[in-house]
Design an enzyme around this catalytic site. Structure first.
Site, PDB file in Angstrom:
ATOM      1  CD  GLU A   1      30.660   1.307  30.609  1.00 17.96           C
ATOM      2  OE1 GLU A   1      29.761   2.035  30.120  1.00 17.96           O
ATOM      3  OE2 GLU A   1      31.372   1.688  31.541  1.00 17.96           O
ATOM      4  N   PRO A   2      28.963  -3.233  26.688  1.00 18.21           N
ATOM      5  CG  PRO A   2      29.445  -5.312  25.699  1.00 18.21           C
ATOM      6  CD  PRO A   2      30.027  -4.253  26.599  1.00 18.21           C
ATOM      7  N   GLY A   3      25.476  -3.625  26.274  1.00 17.00           N
ATOM      8  CA  GLY A   3      24.258  -4.132  26.894  1.00 17.00           C
ATOM      9  C   GLY A   3      23.421  -4.799  25.824  1.00 17.00           C
ATOM     10  NE  ARG A   4      20.285  -0.978  21.843  1.00 21.32           N
ATOM     11  CZ  ARG A   4      19.244  -0.208  22.188  1.00 21.32           C
ATOM     12  NH1 ARG A   4      18.022  -0.629  21.954  1.00 21.32           N
ATOM     13  NH2 ARG A   4      19.445   0.958  22.745  1.00 21.32           N
TER      14      ARG A   4
ATOM     15  CE1 TYR B   1      13.986   5.927  24.539  1.00 22.58           C
ATOM     16  CE2 TYR B   1      13.599   3.563  24.354  1.00 22.58           C
ATOM     17  CZ  TYR B   1      14.043   4.660  25.080  1.00 22.58           C
ATOM     18  OH  TYR B   1      14.537   4.459  26.336  1.00 22.58           O
TER      19      TYR B   1
ATOM     20  CB  CYS C   1      -6.715   3.595  28.806  1.00 21.21           C
ATOM     21  SG  CYS C   1      -7.685   2.135  29.192  1.00 21.21           S
ATOM     22  CD  GLU C   2      -1.000   6.865  28.134  1.00 22.65           C
ATOM     23  OE1 GLU C   2      -0.579   7.660  27.266  1.00 22.65           O
ATOM     24  OE2 GLU C   2      -0.722   6.945  29.327  1.00 22.65           O
TER      25      GLU C   2
ATOM     26  CE1 TYR D   1      18.969  -0.419  28.251  1.00 23.27           C
ATOM     27  CE2 TYR D   1      19.465  -1.067  25.997  1.00 23.27           C
ATOM     28  CZ  TYR D   1      19.884  -0.597  27.226  1.00 23.27           C
ATOM     29  OH  TYR D   1      21.210  -0.315  27.431  1.00 23.27           O
TER      30      TYR D   1
HETATM   31  N1  LLP Z   1      27.236   2.327  29.449  1.00 23.40           N
HETATM   32  C1  LLP Z   1      26.558   3.419  29.839  1.00 23.40           C
HETATM   33  C2  LLP Z   1      27.228   4.420  30.664  1.00 23.40           C
HETATM   34  C3  LLP Z   1      25.219   3.582  29.436  1.00 23.40           C
HETATM   35  O1  LLP Z   1      24.553   4.671  29.817  1.00 23.40           O
HETATM   36  C4  LLP Z   1      24.592   2.596  28.629  1.00 23.40           C
HETATM   37  C5  LLP Z   1      23.197   2.729  28.201  1.00 23.40           C
HETATM   38  C6  LLP Z   1      25.353   1.463  28.276  1.00 23.40           C
HETATM   39  C7  LLP Z   1      26.676   1.365  28.697  1.00 23.40           C
HETATM   40  C8  LLP Z   1      24.786   0.346  27.451  1.00 23.40           C
HETATM   41  O2  LLP Z   1      24.385   0.760  26.185  1.00 23.40           O
HETATM   42  P1  LLP Z   1      24.018  -0.350  25.085  1.00 23.40           P
HETATM   43  O3  LLP Z   1      25.279  -1.134  24.799  1.00 23.40           O
HETATM   44  O4  LLP Z   1      22.958  -1.211  25.636  1.00 23.40           O
HETATM   45  O5  LLP Z   1      23.551   0.442  23.923  1.00 23.40           O
HETATM   46  N2  LLP Z   1      16.254   2.356  26.956  1.00 23.40           N
HETATM   47  C9  LLP Z   1      16.936   2.670  25.718  1.00 23.40           C
HETATM   48  C10 LLP Z   1      18.445   2.526  25.851  1.00 23.40           C
HETATM   49  C11 LLP Z   1      19.036   3.396  26.929  1.00 23.40           C
HETATM   50  C12 LLP Z   1      20.518   3.182  27.085  1.00 23.40           C
HETATM   51  C13 LLP Z   1      21.064   3.903  28.261  1.00 23.40           C
HETATM   52  N3  LLP Z   1      22.445   3.718  28.515  1.00 23.40           N
HETATM   53  C14 LLP Z   1      16.377   1.814  24.617  1.00 23.40           C
HETATM   54  O6  LLP Z   1      15.457   1.031  24.860  1.00 23.40           O
HETATM   55  O7  LLP Z   1      16.785   1.924  23.458  1.00 23.40           O
END
Ligand code: LLP
Length: 437
Positions: A273-276, A316, A344-345, A373
């Site tokens: 499940e890659p996102g970033r 973060y 304003c922070e 993100y």
């Molecule tokens: N699968 C699950 C169950 C997750 O909770 C997440 C991310 C992913 C996959 C995808 O993770 P990735 O491959 O993108 O690392 N807002 C934060 C990141 C929060 C991630 C939450 N879950 C940031 O800006 O760093």
């Protein structure tokens, strides 16, 4: 390629000058390179080509329909965490057979939505949720395909707020309670145990935490099989890091080699499940300088993007490179300054102590690696316009989300009738105590 480079003294997104995009779409604006997203996906898909793998893109990283569409056309599925994300994935044309659904707070309605569309898998986070899903599935006269999310108790080594696989994090079922959970799942008529799920965190820049967690998952998978619970797939989650500054995250080839070895002989289908990792480096945030502020106490570059546009630095302490859209000619003196937003922070700082040329009012800066993100976490705080989003592909580009002006942000706010509305205002709405009149 990450899609962005200086050419003839200015920053380009693929073949398009970034300044041209900013002039037309306005600032702040997120700019994504379609080529860079595709290339990242293909790097993963290529490295894992000999394994039975499905990449379910984590929608939360960048939920824009165009990004979902692009990745879906490459063969990606979607990892979703809400009914809203399922709806987005479906709207973008992701086949339900490639949608997985995680999240600690699934409601009955969201479960029904997933069941109705026959999504691939529900990633269940607790026994109570399992019982609820069983009931909802039986009411709908169906069975829910389930993977139980286990918490392997592995520290991801990334930022505390984005680590999810330690004992004590709110996610998943502790690994030592997993057998019991699967035995319960196998006994429920509305549940079909199909897989095992884990996700240990995000922006993980080393291979070791993944290997530790994956090994535990495969051991559990084997243990379950000897107990008569044969799961056809393992979903290892996402979390692959990208390069924001000096990180050297594992490349897809190294990950694939590790996975190949750990899963050898299981015959399991694998999900990631890659996102970033797919979108992060494929986006920049472009912002315009409003003021340059210099006092005896410090030097600030005040720009029109801030924590409402990009929350990661404030939330973060995240680092994002910041650079000038006009390339500084060699030898240009650099000054140290804080790049700050309009909110304003005091936490509204995009970057502290950055070395930049003496930029001034009207100049453009770009904030790097903001494809993940960034837009996903935009807020209306301080009633400033929400940023536009632009997708570039070669020499073509399109506004894929126009700026949302403050007037649109309060268009759905209702002033109740007992607060006298000024002449000509159309903000008055109905009052609950009037019901039945
Ligand atoms: N699968 C699950 C169950 C997750 O909770 C997440 C991310 C992913 C996959 C995808 O993770 P990735 O491959 O993108 O690392 N807002 C934060 C990141 C929060 C991630 C939450 N879950 C940031 O800006 O760093």
């Amino acid at each position: 390629m990450n899609g962005f480079s200086y050419r003839r003294g200015e920053l380009f997104a693929e073949e398009v000058p970034v300044a041209e995009i900013a002039a037309v779409a306005g600032t702040p604006v997120y700019v994504y390179s379609a080529g860079a997203v595709r290339e990242r996906f293909r790097a993963y898909a290529g490295a894992f080509a000999d394994l039975p793998v499905l990449f379910c893109y984590a929608v939360k990283a960048n939920p824009h329909l165009a990004i979902l569409r692009l990745l879906s056309a490459e063969g990606a599925g979607a990892d979703t965490v809400s009914g809203g994300e399922i709806a987005r994935a479906l709207a973008a044309g992701v086949p339900p057979s490639r949608i997985v659904f995680a999240g600690v707070a699934k409601t009955d309605g969201e479960m029904r939505l997933g069941l109705h569309h026959r999504i691939l898998q529900f990633n269940v986070e607790s026994l109570e949720e399992l019982e609820r899903l069983d009931a909802v599935a039986r009411e709908a006269d169906t069975r829910a395909p389930v993977a139980i999310r286990i918490n392997p108790d592995v520290a991801a080594g990334s930022h505390d707020k984005i680590s999810t696989g330690r004992r004590g994090d709110k996610f998943g079922v502790p690994i030592e309670e997993a057998v019991e959970a699967y035995e319960r799942a196998a006994a429920l008529p509305g549940i079909e145990p199909v897989g095992l799920h884990l996700h240990i965190g995000s922006q993980i820049a080393e291979l070791a935490p993944f290997a530790r967690a994956y090994r535990r998952a495969v051991e559990l998978w084997r243990d379950l099989r000897t107990r008569g619970i044969a799961l056809e797939r393992i979903d290892f989650g996402g979390g692959f890091g990208i390069r924001y500054r000096e990180e050297a995250p594992p490349d897809p080839g190294a990950l694939a080699a590790m996975v190949r070895e750990l899963t050898a002989g299981t015959g399991c289908r694998l999900i990631f499940e890659p996102g970033r990792a797919l979108v992060g480096e494929a986006g920049i945030l472009v912002s315009r300088v409003i003021y340059r502020k210099e006092t005896r106490a410090g030097r600030y570059l005040v720009v029109d993007a801030g924590m409402h546009t990009l929350m990661r630095p404030a939330l973060y302490d995240a680092w994002h490179d910041i650079f000038s859209v006009r390339e500084p000619p060699p030898g240009t003196p650099l000054l140290t300054m804080d790049v700050v937003g309009p909110i304003c922070e005091s936490s509204d700082i995009l970057g502290r102590d950055r070395r930049l040329p003496a930029l001034g009012r009207g100049d453009l800066i770009a904030v790097g690696a903001t494809g993940a993100y960034g837009a996903a976490m935009v807020s209306n705080y301080n009633s400033r316009p929400r940023p536009a989003e632009v997708l570039v592909e070669g020499g073509r580009w399109a506004v894929i989300k126009p700026r949302v002006e403050p007037s649109a942000q309060f268009a759905d706010e209702i002033v109740p009738p007992w607060l006298a509305a000024p002449e000509g205002s159309d903000r008055a709405g109905g009052s609950h105590s009037d019901a039945g009149d």
